[in-house]
Design a protein around this motif. Structure first.
Motif, mmCIF file in Angstrom:
data_model
loop_
_atom_site.group_PDB
_atom_site.id
_atom_site.type_symbol
_atom_site.label_atom_id
_atom_site.label_comp_id
_atom_site.label_asym_id
_atom_site.label_seq_id
_atom_site.Cartn_x
_atom_site.Cartn_y
_atom_site.Cartn_z
ATOM 1 N N LYS A 36 -23.883 -36.094 -1.848
ATOM 2 C CA LYS A 36 -23.121 -36.579 -0.707
ATOM 3 C C LYS A 36 -23.416 -35.756 0.550
ATOM 4 C CE LYS A 36 -19.167 -33.781 -1.540
ATOM 5 N NZ LYS A 36 -18.242 -33.458 -2.577
ATOM 6 N N GLN A 76 -19.504 -38.726 3.100
ATOM 7 C CA GLN A 76 -18.100 -38.326 3.065
ATOM 8 C C GLN A 76 -17.700 -37.839 4.452
ATOM 9 O OE1 GLN A 76 -17.116 -34.942 0.636
ATOM 10 N NE2 GLN A 76 -14.966 -35.510 0.509
ATOM 11 N N VAL A 78 -15.014 -36.247 6.865
ATOM 12 C CA VAL A 78 -13.771 -35.467 6.786
ATOM 13 C C VAL A 78 -13.295 -35.099 8.191
ATOM 14 C CG1 VAL A 78 -14.206 -34.472 4.516
ATOM 15 C CG2 VAL A 78 -15.009 -33.285 6.538
ATOM 16 N N ILE A 79 -11.979 -35.078 8.348
ATOM 17 C CA ILE A 79 -11.402 -34.670 9.624
ATOM 18 C C ILE A 79 -11.395 -33.154 9.683
ATOM 19 C CG2 ILE A 79 -9.352 -34.709 11.086
ATOM 20 C CD1 ILE A 79 -8.589 -37.330 9.841
ATOM 21 N N ILE A 80 -11.918 -32.599 10.751
ATOM 22 C CA ILE A 80 -11.879 -31.143 10.925
ATOM 23 C C ILE A 80 -11.072 -30.831 12.181
ATOM 24 C CG2 ILE A 80 -14.075 -30.753 9.785
ATOM 25 C CD1 ILE A 80 -15.278 -30.453 12.658
ATOM 26 N N GLN A 93 -18.907 -25.960 4.758
ATOM 27 C CA GLN A 93 -17.854 -26.931 4.425
ATOM 28 C C GLN A 93 -18.301 -28.335 4.808
ATOM 29 O OE1 GLN A 93 -15.448 -26.103 2.654
ATOM 30 N NE2 GLN A 93 -15.556 -23.891 2.839
ATOM 31 N N ILE A 94 -19.082 -28.449 5.870
ATOM 32 C CA ILE A 94 -19.635 -29.733 6.278
ATOM 33 C C ILE A 94 -21.133 -29.567 6.509
ATOM 34 C CG2 ILE A 94 -17.494 -30.583 7.327
ATOM 35 C CD1 ILE A 94 -18.607 -29.809 10.045
#
Lengths: 260, 230
Positions: A36, A76, A78-80, A93-94
């Motif tokens: 991913k 994926q 994701v909100i950061i 993390q991203i």
């Protein structure tokens, strides 16, 4: 006996402080291994936002999903917290920041950028019927997103005397709606997409208050080998017309010179 | 009306995350605090000094900073990346995300430090005479601690512990600094996305009701242990 237990406990605590393992893998390889691509975003229409079914959509979100497909992995999103974007990237993390990010020189010292895919400028947003003029912005209460291009403009171009730094561009608009600030300086891409509609119906873009020419790019870790794949992907999507169609759909100004 | 249902269901989800963080933190921090407490009270100097140092750092720096450091530092220093749950059960994987786990670790360690000092205060408040009396009666040190001291300690530490536990449920809001989707995070999303401010106050109501329940619970517990009056 007790002393031995105490010694062991001390040793264990000390050891846990020095655990280390090897994470030096190429980005492309680790994305493929994980299956991913993790993309960090904030809710930022028209680039990344949730549709009525709670699915991610927008100019950047659609492109990110297509890019993940070409890598053969899941996307994926994701909100950061935008303030933490560099730490999110560098702590693995991203994998990408794909959120209508302005490629500034300052940020370029910490992370790498893809080829620029869109153009942007900053505009001032005020309440409808406000008496504020473009010259008066300097002395007004200005709301900006902390760490954004708008914040830089407010400080360096406008030289504002009263700047409120809030967590997101929409927060800046809310400040103006609530009357706690007089004017918000945000991206033109977003302003055109939300101002004058829905909950922001009472706001308007201030005439003559447009600052700077900026470019949008995707953020990557320094030296990431994803950059080559991503640049090739962006150029290919421009060449086959996919990006032009998306740009019309979401009202985004493409950076055509860089994509050729 | 539709908006109302949406707000309540999203805030409800956020509250479940906050409650999970709350409950798991307590489950980890209560025993961990006891271990820290024994380390601090140990007669072996290096261990007690070391654990005093740890307690000092944990109580002396903002919890928000600790959450931030525990989530980002391992990756930034190339030590390790927080493992992602991969059971295939979507709800479980999303709930116990890397962000949640990092926040849980930070909370558990931080609260254990506070608990350890409360335990220490409780244990040291028991008069020395009781230990001596136990010895005279031929009890071992272990027996004295578990059969005589411990129950009195529990009774004495309940008021300060309930204080900390009530603070904990509100501190879970700090997890939103690393984008854990807890109650305040969800409420703020309504603010940033829809320009609504009232969901934030509804979120406040959730905390208030829960703290009310906790207060009643601790009140009953204190009453139950009342027969111990010294």
């Amino acid at each position: 006996m007790k002393k031995i237990i105490s010694l062991i406990l001390t040793a264990v605590i000390l050891c846990t402080l020095f655990i280390s393992c090897d994470t030096a893998k190429s980005d492309v390889q680790s994305v493929k291994d994980a299956g991913k691509l993790v993309v960090g975003v904030t809710v930022y229409p028209p680039m990344d936002y949730l549709d009525d079914n709670g699915e991610w959509t927008g100019f950047d979100a659609e492109l990110a999903q297509q890019f993940a497909e070409t890598l053969g992995v899941n996307c994926q999103i994701v909100i950061i917290k935008w303030d933490n974007k560099v730490a999110e990237l560098n702590s693995n993390q991203i994998d990408l920041i794909w959120n209508g990010m302005t490629a500034s020189d300052e940020l370029g010292e910490k992370i790498d950028f893809s080829v620029s895919y869109a153009k942007n400028a900053q505009v001032a947003v005020v309440k409808k019927g406000s008496t504020l003029t473009a010259d008066g912005v300097k002395d007004a209460k200005i709301a900006v997103e902390n760490g954004s291009a708008g914040a830089t403009v407010a400080e360096e171009t406008v030289k504002g005397t009263n700047i409120n730094k809030v967590g997101a561009m929409v927060d800046a608009l809310n400040e103006v709606l609530a009357g706690t600030s007089d004017v918000a300086i945000i991206d033109i891409t977003m302003a055109q997409s939300v101002v004058g509609k829905g909950v922001y119906a009472d706001l308007e873009i201030l005439d003559g208050a447009s600052y700077g020419d900026e470019i949008f790019a995707v953020g990557l870790r320094k030296g990431s080998d994803l950059k080559a794949e991503l640049d090739a992907f962006l150029k290919a999507k421009y060449a086959d017309g996919t990006m032009t169609a998306l740009a019309e759909k979401y009202n985004v100004g493409l950076n055509t010179d860089a994509l050729k | 009306m539709e908006l109302f249902i949406e707000v309540f269901s999203k805030l409800g989800n956020g509250f479940i995350i906050a409650l999970l963080l709350f409950a798991l933190t307590l489950i980890l921090a209560i025993p961990l605090g006891l271990v820290m407490c024994f380390c601090t009270m140990s007669k072996f100097k290096p261990l007690s000094l070391f654990s005093k140092l740890i307690v000092w750092v944990l109580r002396g720096t903002p919890l928000m900073l600790q959450v931030f450091a525990i989530f980002y530092l391992p990756g930034l220093l190339k030590l390790f990346v927080w493992p992602q749950m991969n059971t295939g059960w979507v709800w479980f994987d999303n709930t116990f995300s890397t962000r949640f786990i990092a926040a849980l670790v930070a909370f558990a360690i931080n609260y254990a430090a506070y608990f350890s000092e409360i335990y220490r205060g409780g244990i040291e408040s028991i008069p020395k005479g009781q230990y001596e009396a136990g010895q005279v009666l031929g009890l071992t040190k272990k027996q004295v601690f578990f059969k005589i001291v411990l129950l009195q300690v529990i009774k004495r530490i309940i008021p300060p512990m309930s204080n900390e536990i009530i603070t904990l449920i509100k501190d879970t809001a700090l997890a939103n600094t690393i984008a854990v989707y807890e109650l305040i995070f969800e409420a703020k999303e309504f603010m940033t996305v829809d320009g609504l401010i009232w969901p934030l106050f509804v979120a406040g109501g959730f905390y208030l009701v829960f703290v009310g329940l906790l207060t009643i619970l601790f009140g009953r517990l204190e009453k139950k242990l009342d027969y111990f009056k010294a």
